[in-house]
Design a protein around this motif. Structure first.
Motif, PDB file in Angstrom:
ATOM      1  N   GLN A  70      37.768  38.694  46.040  1.00 40.32           N
ATOM      2  CA  GLN A  70      37.633  37.677  47.093  1.00 40.32           C
ATOM      3  C   GLN A  70      37.703  38.348  48.452  1.00 40.32           C
ATOM      4  O   GLN A  70      38.401  39.342  48.637  1.00 40.32           O
ATOM      5  CB  GLN A  70      38.740  36.621  46.932  1.00 40.32           C
ATOM      6  CG  GLN A  70      38.374  35.228  47.439  1.00 40.32           C
ATOM      7  CD  GLN A  70      38.572  35.060  48.933  1.00 40.32           C
ATOM      8  OE1 GLN A  70      39.425  35.680  49.532  1.00 40.32           O
ATOM      9  NE2 GLN A  70      37.766  34.198  49.556  1.00 40.32           N
ATOM     10  N   THR A 115      39.138  37.703  51.359  1.00 40.95           N
ATOM     11  CA  THR A 115      40.372  37.878  52.141  1.00 40.95           C
ATOM     12  C   THR A 115      41.627  37.950  51.282  1.00 40.95           C
ATOM     13  O   THR A 115      42.707  38.194  51.806  1.00 40.95           O
ATOM     14  CB  THR A 115      40.565  36.719  53.155  1.00 40.95           C
ATOM     15  OG1 THR A 115      40.705  35.497  52.439  1.00 40.95           O
ATOM     16  CG2 THR A 115      39.409  36.631  54.125  1.00 40.95           C
ATOM     17  N   CYS A 116      41.516  37.698  49.979  1.00 40.99           N
ATOM     18  CA  CYS A 116      42.691  37.665  49.101  1.00 40.99           C
ATOM     19  C   CYS A 116      42.644  38.841  48.124  1.00 40.99           C
ATOM     20  O   CYS A 116      41.583  39.179  47.615  1.00 40.99           O
ATOM     21  CB  CYS A 116      42.731  36.362  48.293  1.00 40.99           C
ATOM     22  SG  CYS A 116      42.721  34.891  49.330  1.00 40.99           S
ATOM     23  N   MET A 174      40.108  27.664  58.465  1.00 40.15           N
ATOM     24  CA  MET A 174      40.283  27.006  57.162  1.00 40.15           C
ATOM     25  C   MET A 174      41.179  25.770  57.248  1.00 40.15           C
ATOM     26  O   MET A 174      40.814  24.716  56.722  1.00 40.15           O
ATOM     27  CB  MET A 174      40.809  28.000  56.118  1.00 40.15           C
ATOM     28  CG  MET A 174      40.502  27.566  54.698  1.00 40.15           C
ATOM     29  SD  MET A 174      38.733  27.402  54.358  1.00 40.15           S
ATOM     30  CE  MET A 174      38.673  25.816  53.534  1.00 40.15           C
ATOM     31  N   HIS A 217      45.711  31.837  55.312  1.00 41.08           N
ATOM     32  CA  HIS A 217      45.157  31.611  53.958  1.00 41.08           C
ATOM     33  C   HIS A 217      46.271  31.505  52.919  1.00 41.08           C
ATOM     34  O   HIS A 217      46.079  31.821  51.751  1.00 41.08           O
ATOM     35  CB  HIS A 217      44.174  32.733  53.553  1.00 41.08           C
ATOM     36  CG  HIS A 217      42.876  32.652  54.295  1.00 41.08           C
ATOM     37  ND1 HIS A 217      41.818  33.502  54.063  1.00 41.08           N
ATOM     38  CD2 HIS A 217      42.452  31.808  55.268  1.00 41.08           C
ATOM     39  CE1 HIS A 217      40.810  33.186  54.852  1.00 41.08           C
ATOM     40  NE2 HIS A 217      41.178  32.162  55.594  1.00 41.08           N
ATOM     41  N   THR A 229      36.478  25.219  44.655  1.00 42.51           N
ATOM     42  CA  THR A 229      37.710  25.548  45.387  1.00 42.51           C
ATOM     43  C   THR A 229      38.413  24.275  45.853  1.00 42.51           C
ATOM     44  O   THR A 229      39.630  24.142  45.731  1.00 42.51           O
ATOM     45  CB  THR A 229      37.373  26.458  46.587  1.00 42.51           C
ATOM     46  OG1 THR A 229      36.926  27.718  46.074  1.00 42.51           O
ATOM     47  CG2 THR A 229      38.578  26.699  47.470  1.00 42.51           C
ATOM     48  N   ASN A 263      47.058  24.919  51.188  1.00 40.87           N
ATOM     49  CA  ASN A 263      45.812  25.554  51.613  1.00 40.87           C
ATOM     50  C   ASN A 263      45.040  25.943  50.351  1.00 40.87           C
ATOM     51  O   ASN A 263      45.634  26.409  49.375  1.00 40.87           O
ATOM     52  CB  ASN A 263      46.133  26.799  52.454  1.00 40.87           C
ATOM     53  CG  ASN A 263      44.907  27.352  53.170  1.00 40.87           C
ATOM     54  OD1 ASN A 263      43.862  27.568  52.574  1.00 40.87           O
ATOM     55  ND2 ASN A 263      45.040  27.591  54.459  1.00 40.87           N
ATOM     56  N   TYR A 308      43.243  28.407  49.575  1.00 44.40           N
ATOM     57  CA  TYR A 308      43.242  29.814  49.165  1.00 44.40           C
ATOM     58  C   TYR A 308      44.368  30.153  48.190  1.00 44.40           C
ATOM     59  O   TYR A 308      44.319  31.187  47.532  1.00 44.40           O
ATOM     60  CB  TYR A 308      43.337  30.731  50.390  1.00 44.40           C
ATOM     61  CG  TYR A 308      42.015  30.916  51.092  1.00 44.40           C
ATOM     62  CD1 TYR A 308      41.153  31.965  50.743  1.00 44.40           C
ATOM     63  CD2 TYR A 308      41.608  30.050  52.104  1.00 44.40           C
ATOM     64  CE1 TYR A 308      39.934  32.127  51.378  1.00 44.40           C
ATOM     65  CE2 TYR A 308      40.390  30.214  52.749  1.00 44.40           C
ATOM     66  CZ  TYR A 308      39.561  31.257  52.384  1.00 44.40           C
ATOM     67  OH  TYR A 308      38.346  31.418  53.002  1.00 44.40           O
ATOM     68  N   TYR A 319      43.837  31.507  44.491  1.00 43.09           N
ATOM     69  CA  TYR A 319      43.624  32.901  44.088  1.00 43.09           C
ATOM     70  C   TYR A 319      44.924  33.579  43.659  1.00 43.09           C
ATOM     71  O   TYR A 319      44.904  34.536  42.889  1.00 43.09           O
ATOM     72  CB  TYR A 319      42.983  33.697  45.230  1.00 43.09           C
ATOM     73  CG  TYR A 319      41.613  33.178  45.590  1.00 43.09           C
ATOM     74  CD1 TYR A 319      40.530  33.356  44.724  1.00 43.09           C
ATOM     75  CD2 TYR A 319      41.401  32.469  46.776  1.00 43.09           C
ATOM     76  CE1 TYR A 319      39.273  32.852  45.042  1.00 43.09           C
ATOM     77  CE2 TYR A 319      40.147  31.970  47.101  1.00 43.09           C
ATOM     78  CZ  TYR A 319      39.094  32.154  46.229  1.00 43.09           C
ATOM     79  OH  TYR A 319      37.856  31.651  46.536  1.00 43.09           O
TER      80      TYR A 319
END
Length: 442
Positions: A108, A110-111, A171, A200, A246, A263, A265, A268
């Motif tokens: 991913q 950013t993760c 986000m 995130h 998502t 959130n 995110y 993940y």
């Protein structure tokens, strides 16, 4: 009324036309005298700039427009730098996503390891922008929404502690717009939110309307059933199937702590095995973007340049980027708007590392942000955040000291990675892929 000079750093981005249209749509609230684009990739930027020139000529011919690859020309005489750079562009994003997936780990942007790889590329790029700004326009503010925002924010805290940079993410804004639609409100601005976390990686704890009525019960009822999916066709940006998944997955994330709203995110970190099982290692989100938004935006820009007219153009205003104008206005006009920003904790979350860069509500005025007090947070969130903030700090430490060991520790510590062995395999592949982008590690 004062008119402002804006520089968009990352002028060749597919998001630039939407942001330019958004700025032009807000001239009554935030008047411009000059708009500049800066990018190190001249060819990419020329296409975007060529279209933006036509857009400005039609909508606001009085605004001076310039696109340049020369830092002095770009950064001289600007009030705000709006930064959204992607060091290594989508070709490197594709590797960020595919290398971890090869080892059965979340791929991913950013993760997890992909976000760490991207962070190692972004730090130098963002620091360079700050240095140009401070050299050529020392009174300017940088509004940074370059990803991965958490790692970039930690790096600027460590390495440019006195710089006028505000790190912000779209986000929470996008999710709050969905919340407003779930509630039947006209805009997210009709809500007052309490939220805390890292970028995130956060939770809403309280959402009220302007009369103080609690909106959480109605939102929780919807999220428990449908996540953040709203079927009213009101979103231009997050329409791909992967985004719909998502938003739907948020209901499972929510189930872990029904006192808060999550959130997106967090999926993940909580469900990495499921995310990997649903990923196509040969066709990731980067490929979706290259085949989708990338082609669409560049095709539309070329059409505008060819016709020297925007007639029939399908480029649309990036409405939800208007939070950037809200932030600029808050500083320029001292509006004291309440916004979620990424700031140094300094006791706002009382039982958490004071040096952590946390995402919390702040009142923003001409001196910058004043964080609101959050108080103590529960053990579950605290434990998760301590692990994640340690990952971010280790990445920045690795970049500063060029340490292989620290970066291996950072990847091992990520909740998305099953073991130190797998972390090392991923790291070694990422080093190979990022030659010329990362500092040389030893």
């Amino acid at each position: 009324m004062k008119k402002f000079s804006i520089l968009i750093a990352g002028g060749g981005s597919t998001f630039t036309p939407g942001i330019v249209l958004m700025l032009l749509d807000n001239l009554d609230k935030f008047p411009l005298r000059k708009l500049k684009l800066y990018d190190i990739d001249k060819e990419r930027q020329d296409t975007i700039a060529g279209a933006c020139e036509v857009i400005l000529r039609e909508k606001a011919p009085e605004i001076e427009f310039l696109a340049t690859t020369d830092p002095e020309e770009a950064f001289t005489d600007v009030d705000f730098v709006m930064a959204h750079i992607r060091v290594g562009k989508y070709a490197m994003r594709e590797l960020d996503e595919k290398i971890p997936l090869k080892y059965g780990v979340v791929g991913q942007e950013t993760c997890g390891p992909g976000g760490i790889a991207y962070g190692m590329r972004s730090i130098g790029g963002v620091l360079e922008l700050i240095d140009y700004m401070e050299k050529y326009s020392p009174d300017a503010w940088m509004l940074n929404y370059s990803n991965p925002a958490a790692i970039v924010a930690e790096a600027t805290r460590r390495l440019r502690p006195h710089s006028k940079i505000l790190n912000i993410c779209d986000m929470p804004v996008a999710i709050e717009e969905r919340m407003a639609r779930i509630l039947g409100l006209k805009s997210r601005k009709e809500m007052t939110v309490r939220y805390y976390g890292l970028n995130h990686f956060g939770w809403w704890t309280d959402i009220r309307d302007k009369e103080g009525n609690d909106l959480m019960p109605k939102l929780k009822e919807h999220v428990a059933k449908y996540g953040y999916v709203v079927n009213d066709g009101g979103d231009n940006q997050h329409v791909d199937a992967s985004w719909q998944d998502t938003f739907l997955k948020a209901r499972d994330v929510y189930a872990l702590d029904p006192d808060t709203l999550p959130n997106t995110y967090l999926k993940y970190y909580f469900f990495p095995d499921e995310v990997v099982a649903h990923s196509n290692p040969d066709y990731t989100r980067a490929n979706e973007v290259m085949d989708g938004r990338e082609k669409f935006v560049f095709t539309e820009c070329k059409k505008i340049i060819e016709n020297q007219s925007t007639e029939g153009s399908a480029l649309h205003i990036d409405e939800h980027a208007s939070y950037i104008v809200d932030l600029a206005r808050a500083i320029a006009y001292n509006t004291h708007e309440r916004m979620l920003l990424i700031v140094e904790n300094k006791g706002a979350i009382s039982n958490f590392d004071p040096t952590a860069m946390v995402e919390i509500p702040c009142i923003v005025g001409s001196n910058g942000p004043e964080p609101l007090s959050i108080g103590e947070i529960p053990q579950f969130q605290k434990g998760l955040m301590e692990q994640q903030v340690s990952v971010e700090k280790l990445v920045v430490e690795a970049w500063i000291t060029k340490s292989y060991q620290k970066l291996w520790q950072a990847i091992t510590l990520s909740k998305t990675v099953p073991s130190a062995k797998v972390a090392k395999q991923i790291l070694d592949d990422l080093i190979e892929a990022n030659k010329g982008y990362w500092p040389e590690l030893h």
